[in-house]
Design a protein around this motif. Structure first.
Motif, PDB file in Angstrom:
ATOM      1  N   ALA A  10      13.565   0.367  -3.872  1.00  0.00           N
ATOM      2  CA  ALA A  10      12.599  -0.136  -4.396  1.00  0.00           C
ATOM      3  C   ALA A  10      12.744  -0.904  -5.717  1.00  0.00           C
ATOM      4  O   ALA A  10      13.396  -0.291  -6.520  1.00  0.00           O
ATOM      5  CB  ALA A  10      11.464   0.719  -4.691  1.00  0.00           C
ATOM      6  N   PRO A  11      12.384  -2.154  -5.825  1.00  0.00           N
ATOM      7  CA  PRO A  11      12.348  -3.060  -7.219  1.00  0.00           C
ATOM      8  C   PRO A  11      11.734  -2.209  -8.323  1.00  0.00           C
ATOM      9  O   PRO A  11      10.776  -1.641  -8.243  1.00  0.00           O
ATOM     10  CB  PRO A  11      11.900  -4.226  -6.908  1.00  0.00           C
ATOM     11  CG  PRO A  11      11.838  -4.351  -5.432  1.00  0.00           C
ATOM     12  CD  PRO A  11      11.739  -3.052  -4.832  1.00  0.00           C
ATOM     13  N   GLN A  12      12.514  -2.403  -9.469  1.00  0.00           N
ATOM     14  CA  GLN A  12      11.973  -1.310 -10.365  1.00  0.00           C
ATOM     15  C   GLN A  12      10.524  -2.232 -11.200  1.00  0.00           C
ATOM     16  O   GLN A  12      10.052  -1.885 -12.029  1.00  0.00           O
ATOM     17  CB  GLN A  12      13.056  -1.365 -11.732  1.00  0.00           C
ATOM     18  CG  GLN A  12      14.262  -0.544 -11.314  1.00  0.00           C
ATOM     19  CD  GLN A  12      15.099  -0.592 -12.651  1.00  0.00           C
ATOM     20  OE1 GLN A  12      15.160  -1.360 -13.249  1.00  0.00           O
ATOM     21  NE2 GLN A  12      16.154   0.306 -12.303  1.00  0.00           N
ATOM     22  N   TYR A  13      10.467  -3.570 -10.813  1.00  0.00           N
ATOM     23  CA  TYR A  13       9.309  -4.060 -11.495  1.00  0.00           C
ATOM     24  C   TYR A  13       8.025  -3.643 -10.516  1.00  0.00           C
ATOM     25  O   TYR A  13       7.039  -4.258 -11.162  1.00  0.00           O
ATOM     26  CB  TYR A  13       9.430  -5.608 -11.352  1.00  0.00           C
ATOM     27  CG  TYR A  13       9.480  -6.257  -9.911  1.00  0.00           C
ATOM     28  CD1 TYR A  13       8.606  -6.500  -9.157  1.00  0.00           C
ATOM     29  CD2 TYR A  13      10.769  -6.608  -9.548  1.00  0.00           C
ATOM     30  CE1 TYR A  13       8.738  -6.740  -7.696  1.00  0.00           C
ATOM     31  CE2 TYR A  13      10.934  -7.133  -8.120  1.00  0.00           C
ATOM     32  CZ  TYR A  13       9.768  -7.019  -7.310  1.00  0.00           C
ATOM     33  OH  TYR A  13      10.178  -7.531  -6.095  1.00  0.00           O
ATOM     34  N   ARG A  14       7.915  -2.890  -9.670  1.00  0.00           N
ATOM     35  CA  ARG A  14       6.966  -2.602  -8.771  1.00  0.00           C
ATOM     36  C   ARG A  14       5.608  -2.150  -9.660  1.00  0.00           C
ATOM     37  O   ARG A  14       5.707  -0.755 -10.465  1.00  0.00           O
ATOM     38  CB  ARG A  14       7.083  -1.385  -7.775  1.00  0.00           C
ATOM     39  CG  ARG A  14       8.097  -1.992  -6.716  1.00  0.00           C
ATOM     40  CD  ARG A  14       7.546  -3.008  -6.047  1.00  0.00           C
ATOM     41  NE  ARG A  14       6.622  -2.711  -5.271  1.00  0.00           N
ATOM     42  CZ  ARG A  14       6.026  -3.497  -4.118  1.00  0.00           C
ATOM     43  NH1 ARG A  14       6.606  -5.039  -4.118  1.00  0.00           N
ATOM     44  NH2 ARG A  14       5.181  -3.243  -3.483  1.00  0.00           N
ATOM     45  N   ALA A  15       4.767  -2.844  -9.908  1.00  0.00           N
ATOM     46  CA  ALA A  15       3.424  -2.410 -10.714  1.00  0.00           C
ATOM     47  C   ALA A  15       2.590  -1.400  -9.651  1.00  0.00           C
ATOM     48  O   ALA A  15       2.372  -1.525  -8.789  1.00  0.00           O
ATOM     49  CB  ALA A  15       2.877  -3.795 -11.159  1.00  0.00           C
ATOM     50  N   ASN A  16       1.749  -0.694 -10.385  1.00  0.00           N
ATOM     51  CA  ASN A  16       0.685  -0.273  -9.654  1.00  0.00           C
ATOM     52  C   ASN A  16      -0.729  -0.528 -10.310  1.00  0.00           C
ATOM     53  O   ASN A  16      -0.772  -1.248 -11.650  1.00  0.00           O
ATOM     54  CB  ASN A  16       0.850   1.327  -9.741  1.00  0.00           C
ATOM     55  CG  ASN A  16       0.805   1.939 -11.065  1.00  0.00           C
ATOM     56  OD1 ASN A  16      -0.098   1.703 -11.887  1.00  0.00           O
ATOM     57  ND2 ASN A  16       2.012   2.588 -11.345  1.00  0.00           N
ATOM     58  N   LEU A  17      -1.911  -0.150  -9.860  1.00  0.00           N
ATOM     59  CA  LEU A  17      -3.179  -0.480 -10.224  1.00  0.00           C
ATOM     60  C   LEU A  17      -3.400   0.049 -11.711  1.00  0.00           C
ATOM     61  O   LEU A  17      -4.101  -0.736 -12.573  1.00  0.00           O
ATOM     62  CB  LEU A  17      -4.396  -0.123  -9.510  1.00  0.00           C
ATOM     63  CG  LEU A  17      -4.213  -0.824  -8.140  1.00  0.00           C
ATOM     64  CD1 LEU A  17      -5.373  -0.031  -7.177  1.00  0.00           C
ATOM     65  CD2 LEU A  17      -4.321  -2.413  -8.228  1.00  0.00           C
ATOM     66  N   SER A  18      -2.782   1.192 -12.010  1.00  0.00           N
ATOM     67  CA  SER A  18      -3.220   1.514 -13.473  1.00  0.00           C
ATOM     68  C   SER A  18      -2.361   0.475 -14.552  1.00  0.00           C
ATOM     69  O   SER A  18      -2.964   0.580 -15.773  1.00  0.00           O
ATOM     70  CB  SER A  18      -2.615   2.945 -13.511  1.00  0.00           C
ATOM     71  OG  SER A  18      -1.335   3.193 -13.559  1.00  0.00           O
TER      72      SER A  18
END
Length: 81
Positions: A10-18
């Motif tokens: 999984a790419p390290q840039y994966r953002a989440n809603l928080s």
């Protein structure tokens, strides 16, 4: 038996809603004419993830906007405000 695992990490840039909380707080301050809240390390990392993911996801749709988002993420990563 083939041991070649071609599944990408999984790419390290994966953002989440928080991660959007920091962006929303800063946008609301700017909209309301208030000073921007201070950007601590956690907030900085959240913005970097958000901007980097926006750049990656939007590159095909709007390369110029994606480049600007990535540039801002790189500035934050380098400690520039």
């Amino acid at each position: 038996m083939d041991t070649d695992d071609t599944t990408a990490a999984a790419p390290q840039y994966r953002a989440n809603l928080s991660d959007l909380d920091t962006l929303a707080a800063r946008w609301a301050a700017r909209r309301d004419g208030r000073p921007m809240p201070p950007l601590d390390q956690t907030g900085r990392q959240a913005l970097i993830r958000t901007l980097t993911e926006a750049a990656a996801q939007g590159a095909a749709l709007d390369p110029e906007a994606a480049h600007l988002a990535q540039t801002r993420a790189d500035q934050l990563r380098a400690g520039l405000h």
